[in-house]
Scaffold this motif. Structure first.
Motif, PDB file in Angstrom:
ATOM      1  N   GLU A  23       8.864  12.762 -25.411  1.00  0.00           N
ATOM      2  CA  GLU A  23       8.007  12.380 -24.284  1.00  0.00           C
ATOM      3  C   GLU A  23       8.229  13.297 -23.083  1.00  0.00           C
ATOM      4  O   GLU A  23       7.322  13.525 -22.282  1.00  0.00           O
ATOM      5  CB  GLU A  23       8.306  10.916 -23.910  1.00  0.00           C
ATOM      6  CG  GLU A  23       7.395  10.299 -22.873  1.00  0.00           C
ATOM      7  CD  GLU A  23       6.099   9.741 -23.443  1.00  0.00           C
ATOM      8  OE1 GLU A  23       5.459   8.952 -22.742  1.00  0.00           O
ATOM      9  OE2 GLU A  23       5.726  10.108 -24.578  1.00  0.00           O
ATOM     10  N   HIS A  24       9.428  13.833 -22.978  1.00  0.00           N
ATOM     11  CA  HIS A  24       9.773  14.673 -21.819  1.00  0.00           C
ATOM     12  C   HIS A  24       8.964  15.974 -21.782  1.00  0.00           C
ATOM     13  O   HIS A  24       8.885  16.629 -20.745  1.00  0.00           O
ATOM     14  CB  HIS A  24      11.267  14.983 -21.842  1.00  0.00           C
ATOM     15  CG  HIS A  24      11.850  15.279 -20.493  1.00  0.00           C
ATOM     16  ND1 HIS A  24      11.813  14.389 -19.446  1.00  0.00           N
ATOM     17  CD2 HIS A  24      12.476  16.386 -20.004  1.00  0.00           C
ATOM     18  CE1 HIS A  24      12.392  14.917 -18.381  1.00  0.00           C
ATOM     19  NE2 HIS A  24      12.792  16.141 -18.686  1.00  0.00           N
ATOM     20  N   GLU A  25       8.369  16.344 -22.913  1.00  0.00           N
ATOM     21  CA  GLU A  25       7.545  17.557 -22.930  1.00  0.00           C
ATOM     22  C   GLU A  25       6.287  17.408 -22.073  1.00  0.00           C
ATOM     23  O   GLU A  25       5.637  18.405 -21.756  1.00  0.00           O
ATOM     24  CB  GLU A  25       7.160  17.911 -24.368  1.00  0.00           C
ATOM     25  CG  GLU A  25       8.336  18.167 -25.311  1.00  0.00           C
ATOM     26  CD  GLU A  25       9.107  19.437 -24.980  1.00  0.00           C
ATOM     27  OE1 GLU A  25       8.884  20.461 -25.635  1.00  0.00           O
ATOM     28  OE2 GLU A  25       9.951  19.398 -24.048  1.00  0.00           O
ATOM     29  N   LEU A  27      13.339  33.144 -26.935  1.00  0.00           N
ATOM     30  CA  LEU A  27      13.579  33.359 -25.506  1.00  0.00           C
ATOM     31  C   LEU A  27      13.867  32.011 -24.854  1.00  0.00           C
ATOM     32  O   LEU A  27      12.985  31.148 -24.764  1.00  0.00           O
ATOM     33  CB  LEU A  27      12.360  34.015 -24.876  1.00  0.00           C
ATOM     34  CG  LEU A  27      12.462  34.344 -23.376  1.00  0.00           C
ATOM     35  CD1 LEU A  27      13.537  35.397 -23.132  1.00  0.00           C
ATOM     36  CD2 LEU A  27      11.102  34.827 -22.848  1.00  0.00           C
ATOM     37  N   VAL A  28      15.101  31.810 -24.411  1.00  0.00           N
ATOM     38  CA  VAL A  28      15.514  30.557 -23.777  1.00  0.00           C
ATOM     39  C   VAL A  28      15.497  30.778 -22.268  1.00  0.00           C
ATOM     40  O   VAL A  28      16.164  31.686 -21.757  1.00  0.00           O
ATOM     41  CB  VAL A  28      16.912  30.126 -24.256  1.00  0.00           C
ATOM     42  CG1 VAL A  28      17.300  28.795 -23.623  1.00  0.00           C
ATOM     43  CG2 VAL A  28      16.938  30.019 -25.781  1.00  0.00           C
ATOM     44  N   LEU A  87      20.718  24.632 -11.805  1.00  0.00           N
ATOM     45  CA  LEU A  87      21.837  25.235 -12.522  1.00  0.00           C
ATOM     46  C   LEU A  87      22.513  24.221 -13.436  1.00  0.00           C
ATOM     47  O   LEU A  87      22.969  24.569 -14.528  1.00  0.00           O
ATOM     48  CB  LEU A  87      22.847  25.797 -11.520  1.00  0.00           C
ATOM     49  CG  LEU A  87      22.354  26.897 -10.576  1.00  0.00           C
ATOM     50  CD1 LEU A  87      23.488  27.323  -9.653  1.00  0.00           C
ATOM     51  CD2 LEU A  87      21.818  28.079 -11.361  1.00  0.00           C
ATOM     52  N   GLY A  88      22.588  22.965 -12.981  1.00  0.00           N
ATOM     53  CA  GLY A  88      23.243  21.944 -13.790  1.00  0.00           C
ATOM     54  C   GLY A  88      22.570  21.744 -15.129  1.00  0.00           C
ATOM     55  O   GLY A  88      23.241  21.562 -16.156  1.00  0.00           O
ATOM     56  N   ASP A  89      21.225  21.774 -15.137  1.00  0.00           N
ATOM     57  CA  ASP A  89      20.502  21.628 -16.397  1.00  0.00           C
ATOM     58  C   ASP A  89      20.860  22.746 -17.363  1.00  0.00           C
ATOM     59  O   ASP A  89      21.106  22.509 -18.552  1.00  0.00           O
ATOM     60  CB  ASP A  89      18.996  21.619 -16.138  1.00  0.00           C
ATOM     61  CG  ASP A  89      18.537  20.365 -15.422  1.00  0.00           C
ATOM     62  OD1 ASP A  89      18.683  19.277 -15.988  1.00  0.00           O
ATOM     63  OD2 ASP A  89      18.059  20.481 -14.282  1.00  0.00           O
ATOM     64  N   THR A  90      20.880  23.974 -16.858  1.00  0.00           N
ATOM     65  CA  THR A  90      21.207  25.106 -17.722  1.00  0.00           C
ATOM     66  C   THR A  90      22.623  24.980 -18.281  1.00  0.00           C
ATOM     67  O   THR A  90      22.858  25.163 -19.480  1.00  0.00           O
ATOM     68  CB  THR A  90      21.061  26.421 -16.954  1.00  0.00           C
ATOM     69  OG1 THR A  90      19.699  26.569 -16.546  1.00  0.00           O
ATOM     70  CG2 THR A  90      21.462  27.615 -17.802  1.00  0.00           C
ATOM     71  N   LEU A  91      23.583  24.641 -17.419  1.00  0.00           N
ATOM     72  CA  LEU A  91      24.963  24.498 -17.869  1.00  0.00           C
ATOM     73  C   LEU A  91      25.100  23.384 -18.910  1.00  0.00           C
ATOM     74  O   LEU A  91      25.871  23.501 -19.867  1.00  0.00           O
ATOM     75  CB  LEU A  91      25.868  24.209 -16.668  1.00  0.00           C
ATOM     76  CG  LEU A  91      26.055  25.377 -15.702  1.00  0.00           C
ATOM     77  CD1 LEU A  91      26.687  24.900 -14.398  1.00  0.00           C
ATOM     78  CD2 LEU A  91      26.904  26.478 -16.324  1.00  0.00           C
ATOM     79  N   PRO A 138      12.290  26.518 -22.940  1.00  0.00           N
ATOM     80  CA  PRO A 138      13.060  26.191 -21.739  1.00  0.00           C
ATOM     81  C   PRO A 138      14.319  25.421 -22.124  1.00  0.00           C
ATOM     82  O   PRO A 138      14.326  24.679 -23.123  1.00  0.00           O
ATOM     83  CB  PRO A 138      12.087  25.308 -20.935  1.00  0.00           C
ATOM     84  CG  PRO A 138      10.735  25.607 -21.479  1.00  0.00           C
ATOM     85  CD  PRO A 138      10.941  25.927 -22.917  1.00  0.00           C
ATOM     86  N   PHE A 139      15.378  25.594 -21.359  1.00  0.00           N
ATOM     87  CA  PHE A 139      16.634  24.921 -21.684  1.00  0.00           C
ATOM     88  C   PHE A 139      16.439  23.425 -21.913  1.00  0.00           C
ATOM     89  O   PHE A 139      17.047  22.831 -22.805  1.00  0.00           O
ATOM     90  CB  PHE A 139      17.660  25.144 -20.560  1.00  0.00           C
ATOM     91  CG  PHE A 139      18.484  26.387 -20.755  1.00  0.00           C
ATOM     92  CD1 PHE A 139      19.499  26.420 -21.697  1.00  0.00           C
ATOM     93  CD2 PHE A 139      18.252  27.523 -19.990  1.00  0.00           C
ATOM     94  CE1 PHE A 139      20.261  27.565 -21.884  1.00  0.00           C
ATOM     95  CE2 PHE A 139      19.006  28.674 -20.174  1.00  0.00           C
ATOM     96  CZ  PHE A 139      20.020  28.696 -21.117  1.00  0.00           C
ATOM     97  N   ILE A 140      15.561  22.808 -21.114  1.00  0.00           N
ATOM     98  CA  ILE A 140      15.419  21.354 -21.190  1.00  0.00           C
ATOM     99  C   ILE A 140      14.684  20.930 -22.458  1.00  0.00           C
ATOM    100  O   ILE A 140      14.687  19.754 -22.818  1.00  0.00           O
ATOM    101  CB  ILE A 140      14.719  20.829 -19.915  1.00  0.00           C
ATOM    102  CG1 ILE A 140      15.522  21.257 -18.681  1.00  0.00           C
ATOM    103  CG2 ILE A 140      14.605  19.315 -19.909  1.00  0.00           C
ATOM    104  CD1 ILE A 140      14.865  20.903 -17.373  1.00  0.00           C
TER     105      ILE A 140
END
Length: 527
Positions: free
Chosen positions: A233-235, A267-268, A274-278, A329-331
């Protein structure tokens, strides 16, 4: 008059307006006014002049122009300046403009709404409420004003009052999805998850393709632990401004046995904070095991950390879009792996500090035999992003709130705070070591953190950095916490060495600090 003649007459006007707009975007308001001066009056000309006068702090002149431009707008034309003022970090200056506008139109409730909204953004909730209630006297039962009032009451922690307003709006407008979406979001934020889920079930059929509604719904599912459904759903976030503009047709699909990624370049990309990526770097090793060539395109401050994650082939920051077969995307990585054994990504630690930098910090700290505790008391304010700023106001605290920790024996406190809140160092009544001026990026900070025993932090990127490095973390969490920390838990499935200490009263950190002090005393005894 022929259409050809219309085009010939309108073209010079459009060209001049475009040039004036470009001048404003370049910060040259004087040139914009000069370009506009020969043009005949029109709503667009008045609006652009108003923008120029605002940039020059000529608020009275701006108000006059915006009043003339107001006719074609649903709200007052001053609202058209809000995003521009916020981007310039001049949100407070809008109040000076509103004051002049109200002199010209003292009975216009739209100006009261605009003023109340900005006061709320500035954290002046009592004044905002006065404006909004005055607006309702002039325009009773206005839906927009009532929504703003509900939002303002929520920011004050007056949740039941806000919910009552939104519930009344739902009953009065049963075919609209907005009130239900807002109501469910508040319920989810304060931990009334089942009630939120019920309202989403009733509301989604009213707007099944509304991205904002579906995105809020995804957050509720994730907070309740329904991860697989929540990630899918987050997409819907891709329908909301501010997310990836790469083509959806080449988005990485879910990882299944039939998907062949061998030799494919994935490709990510960095998407949010920054927190999401980490946090989501944990999925990179699993992505590499599919045979994909992992190319990370992110921010320079994380480049070193990203490059040491297992399976990364290329790290890029800035520059042109590289060649790729799929992008992700990372998420979106948790969604891609949600039906695999790697649904939670790699185990901690999946981040590593740069060895030479870590060795240097070990030498610097070798004489400190106390329990070494890193402190972070505030996140990044991001005043150019209204939503982020309002969240940060709730998750951050002044350093003075941590004063009860200062006299703890057997502990050395190290500041890990960056940006403007770091200037509060003198508000801590005990010793606070500060090496952060020497930490130019997250890689430097990671090396310092690797030499500490424990990190105490509010909910910001530092908890993800320390958690990903495998360090013990005590996170001081706000009352209406982020979905990723679930609900009613003092631990985290993402970071096994994390303890969560959450507010029991909205915007009140006192009991949190008391409990953190007790945990630190236990840590000293255990050591």
């Amino acid at each position: 008059m022929s259409s050809t003649s219309d085009i010939a007459l309108s073209s010079p006007l459009d060209h001049r307006l475009s040039e004036a707009d470009q001048s404003l975007r370049a910060g040259d308001a004087e040139t914009a006014l000069a370009l506009l001066s020969p043009l005949s009056d029109s709503d667009a000309v008045h609006l652009t002049r108003g923008r120029a006068f605002f940039r020059l702090a000529r608020y009275q002149d701006a108000a006059v122009e915006l009043e003339k431009a107001t006719r074609p707008f649903g709200g007052h034309a001053v609202v058209a300046l809000v995003d521009e003022a916020v981007a310039m970090r001049r949100r407070a200056d809008l109040l000076l403009l509103f004051a002049e506008s109200r002199k010209l139109a003292p009975h216009d409730p739209r100006l009261l709404d605009a003023q109340g909204n900005i006061l709320m953004h500035l954290g002046r909730f009592d004044e905002a409420e006065v404006c909004l209630r005055e607006s309702l006297k002039r325009r009773p039962n206005d839906k927009g004003t009532l929504n703003l009032l509900a939002m303002n009451l929520t920011e004050q922690g007056r949740f039941d009052e806000a919910l009552a307003i939104l519930d009344d709006l739902r009953q009065r407008s049963p075919g609209e999805w907005g009130p239900g979406c807002n109501m469910a979001a508040i319920l989810n934020n304060i931990g009334r998850l089942e009630e939120a889920a019920n309202i989403y079930r009733e509301t989604i059929p009213l707007g099944p393709n509304e991205a904002a509604l579906r995105l809020n719904h995804s957050i509720a599912m994730l907070k309740s632990g329904r991860m697989a459904q929540g990630w899918a759903e987050h997409e819907w976030r891709f329908g909301v401004p501010g997310h990836t503009n790469l083509p959806q047709s080449r988005l990485l699909p879910n990882i299944t046995p039939s998907l062949n990624l061998v030799g494919k370049r994935v490709l990510v990309t960095q998407e949010e904070g920054l927190g999401d990526t980490l946090m989501y770097l944990r999925y990179i090793p699993a992505l590499a095991r599919t045979g994909a060539i992992v190319h990370i395109w992110g921010t320079s401050t994380l480049a070193g950390l990203c490059g040491r994650v297992e399976g990364v082939s290329i790290v890029q920051h800035g520059g042109e879009t590289p060649e790729y077969d799929y992008h992700c995307p990372f998420i979106s990585l948790p969604r891609a792996f949600s039906a695999t054994p790697d649904a939670m990504g790699a185990p901690v630690p999946y981040l590593t500090a740069e060895p030479a930098k870590a060795t240097q910090w070990k030498k610097s700290l070798r004489t400190d035999c106390n329990l070494r505790v890193g402190l972070v008391w505030a996140g990044g304010a991001r005043p150019e992003n209204t939503g982020a700023q309002m969240v940060d106001r709730q998750r951050s605290m002044p350093l003075s709130a941590l004063a009860p920790l200062a006299d703890l024996k057997g502990i050395s406190f190290y500041s890990l705070q960056k940006d403007e809140p770091a200037q509060q160092r003198l508000d801590f009544p005990g010793p606070l070591v500060d090496f952060m001026p020497q930490c130019l990026d997250m890689d430097d900070t990671a090396a310092l953190v690797s030499c500490l025993d424990l990190v105490v932090s509010v909910d910001t990127s530092m908890v993800h950095l320390a958690g990903g490095l495998g360090k013990p973390v005590i996170m001081m969490d706000r009352f209406n916490n982020c979905w990723r920390w679930l609900h009613g838990r003092g631990d985290s499935p993402w970071y096994p060495k994390m303890k969560i200490v959450r507010q029991t009263r909205f915007r009140d950190w006192s009991d949190v600090v008391t409990r953190v002090r007790s945990l630190l005393e236990d840590a000293v005894r255990a050591r």
